[in-house]
Design a protein around this motif. Structure first.
Motif, PDB file in Angstrom:
ATOM      1  N   LYS A  71      93.893  93.096  52.832  1.00  0.00           N
ATOM      2  CA  LYS A  71      94.456  91.830  52.382  1.00  0.00           C
ATOM      3  C   LYS A  71      94.342  90.737  53.422  1.00  0.00           C
ATOM      4  N   ASN A  72      94.071  91.121  54.682  1.00  0.00           N
ATOM      5  CA  ASN A  72      93.965  90.129  55.749  1.00  0.00           C
ATOM      6  C   ASN A  72      92.541  89.643  55.977  1.00  0.00           C
ATOM      7  N   VAL A  73      91.605  90.104  55.151  1.00  0.00           N
ATOM      8  CA  VAL A  73      90.219  89.681  55.327  1.00  0.00           C
ATOM      9  C   VAL A  73      90.100  88.175  55.084  1.00  0.00           C
ATOM     10  N   LYS A  74      89.238  87.534  55.859  1.00  0.00           N
ATOM     11  CA  LYS A  74      89.037  86.095  55.745  1.00  0.00           C
ATOM     12  C   LYS A  74      87.701  85.814  55.074  1.00  0.00           C
ATOM     13  N   PHE A  75      87.711  84.839  54.197  1.00  0.00           N
ATOM     14  CA  PHE A  75      86.515  84.484  53.446  1.00  0.00           C
ATOM     15  C   PHE A  75      86.007  83.108  53.861  1.00  0.00           C
ATOM     16  N   PRO A  76      84.726  82.819  53.596  1.00  0.00           N
ATOM     17  CA  PRO A  76      84.207  81.467  53.803  1.00  0.00           C
ATOM     18  C   PRO A  76      84.691  80.540  52.697  1.00  0.00           C
ATOM     19  N   LEU A  95      91.661  84.278  46.267  1.00  0.00           N
ATOM     20  CA  LEU A  95      92.453  83.065  46.081  1.00  0.00           C
ATOM     21  C   LEU A  95      93.672  83.009  46.991  1.00  0.00           C
ATOM     22  N   ASN A  96      94.071  84.153  47.524  1.00  0.00           N
ATOM     23  CA  ASN A  96      95.180  84.173  48.469  1.00  0.00           C
ATOM     24  C   ASN A  96      94.777  83.599  49.819  1.00  0.00           C
ATOM     25  N   ASP A  97      93.480  83.481  50.049  1.00  0.00           N
ATOM     26  CA  ASP A  97      92.958  82.879  51.277  1.00  0.00           C
ATOM     27  C   ASP A  97      92.799  81.377  51.046  1.00  0.00           C
ATOM     28  N   THR A  98      93.627  80.585  51.676  1.00  0.00           N
ATOM     29  CA  THR A  98      93.612  79.131  51.452  1.00  0.00           C
ATOM     30  C   THR A  98      92.344  78.464  51.976  1.00  0.00           C
ATOM     31  N   ALA A  99      91.561  79.195  52.771  1.00  0.00           N
ATOM     32  CA  ALA A  99      90.310  78.614  53.279  1.00  0.00           C
ATOM     33  C   ALA A  99      89.242  78.545  52.197  1.00  0.00           C
ATOM     34  N   ASP A 143      95.349  72.916  41.478  1.00  0.00           N
ATOM     35  CA  ASP A 143      94.705  73.710  42.517  1.00  0.00           C
ATOM     36  C   ASP A 143      93.759  74.737  41.900  1.00  0.00           C
ATOM     37  N   LEU A 144      94.227  75.441  40.862  1.00  0.00           N
ATOM     38  CA  LEU A 144      93.391  76.457  40.217  1.00  0.00           C
ATOM     39  C   LEU A 144      92.167  75.825  39.571  1.00  0.00           C
ATOM     40  N   ASP A 145      92.339  74.696  38.940  1.00  0.00           N
ATOM     41  CA  ASP A 145      91.226  74.008  38.290  1.00  0.00           C
ATOM     42  C   ASP A 145      90.179  73.578  39.310  1.00  0.00           C
ATOM     43  N   ALA A 146      90.636  73.172  40.487  1.00  0.00           N
ATOM     44  CA  ALA A 146      89.709  72.709  41.521  1.00  0.00           C
ATOM     45  C   ALA A 146      88.995  73.858  42.223  1.00  0.00           C
ATOM     46  N   ARG A 147      89.639  75.022  42.278  1.00  0.00           N
ATOM     47  CA  ARG A 147      89.110  76.125  43.085  1.00  0.00           C
ATOM     48  C   ARG A 147      88.336  77.176  42.286  1.00  0.00           C
TER      49      ARG A 147
END
Length: 209
Positions: free
Chosen positions: A11-16, A133-137, A169-173
């Motif tokens: 769960k702590n993995v970071k995405f681009p 989606l839990n990753d705000t980045a 936020d969901l619509d944009a992401r």
């Protein structure tokens, strides 16, 4: 393709900034069927689907621009079966898992995530959606799900509530791709898969009519 570290379900993995989540059932069934049917209809053999080119088309359709983007491609494999996707190129998990390639938009990094018998295909896909989606980045998540699911409005609304996201936020992401328009209004954007598939397989627009 160059080698990369394989992604985990931590769960702590970071995405681009950009992530594409593809259910491998789409590659195994839909791509195979489209290629077979259209080859017969057009009277010529269509080439295997060039995965990097097809993914680049999806990213362009979703509004991604520039040449230095880092894009994570997650291939959700809930089948539990060893075979790959013969209608595509590359055509096996071993050829893409933990690998990367350069495209006109930047670097695509591939990871195959398997349920390993612990979850259904749909649960695996939705867990990965939640993880990303839990990753705000992550600015943009492109979804290419397995065929047959038609309750995406409920699924995305529940996910929005669970993660405390706003509708804006969901619509944009999130951008959901599909072969047919959704039956219900979605809390995210929707784009057709027919045209990027046709373009990558070498089918002209007039041949789709």
């Amino acid at each position: 393709m160059q080698d990369l570290i394989v992604i985990s379900m931590d769960k702590n993995v970071k995405f681009p900034e950009y992530v594409v989540l593809v259910d491998t059932a789409f590659l195994q069934r839909v791509v195979r069927d489209v290629r077979t049917v259209m080859s017969g209809r057009l009277g010529r053999q269509l080439p295997p689907l060039d995965l990097p080119l097809w993914l680049t088309c999806l990213l362009l359709d979703a509004g991604v621009r520039g040449a230095d983007n880092n894009v994570q491609i997650l291939l959700a494999d809930g089948s539990g079966k060893p075979e790959g996707w013969e209608a595509c190129c590359p055509s096996s998990r071993a050829e893409v898992d933990g690998k990367a390639c350069r495209t006109a938009l930047g670097e695509l990094s591939f990871s195959v995530v398997s349920a390993e018998g612990l979850a259904s295909s749909q649960n695996l896909y939705e867990d990965l959606m939640r993880l990303v989606l839990n990753d705000t980045a992550v600015k943009r998540l492109l979804l290419v799900p397995a065929p047959g699911k038609d309750d995406w409005a409920e699924t995305l609304s529940a996910l929005q509530k669970d993660l405390g996201l706003t509708g804006q936020d969901l619509d944009a992401r999130v951008c959901l791709f599909g072969m047919e328009p959704p039956r219900q209004a979605l809390p995210c954007s929707w784009l057709p898969l027919v045209y990027p598939l046709a373009h990558t397989l070498g089918i002209r627009e007039d041949e789709l009519k």
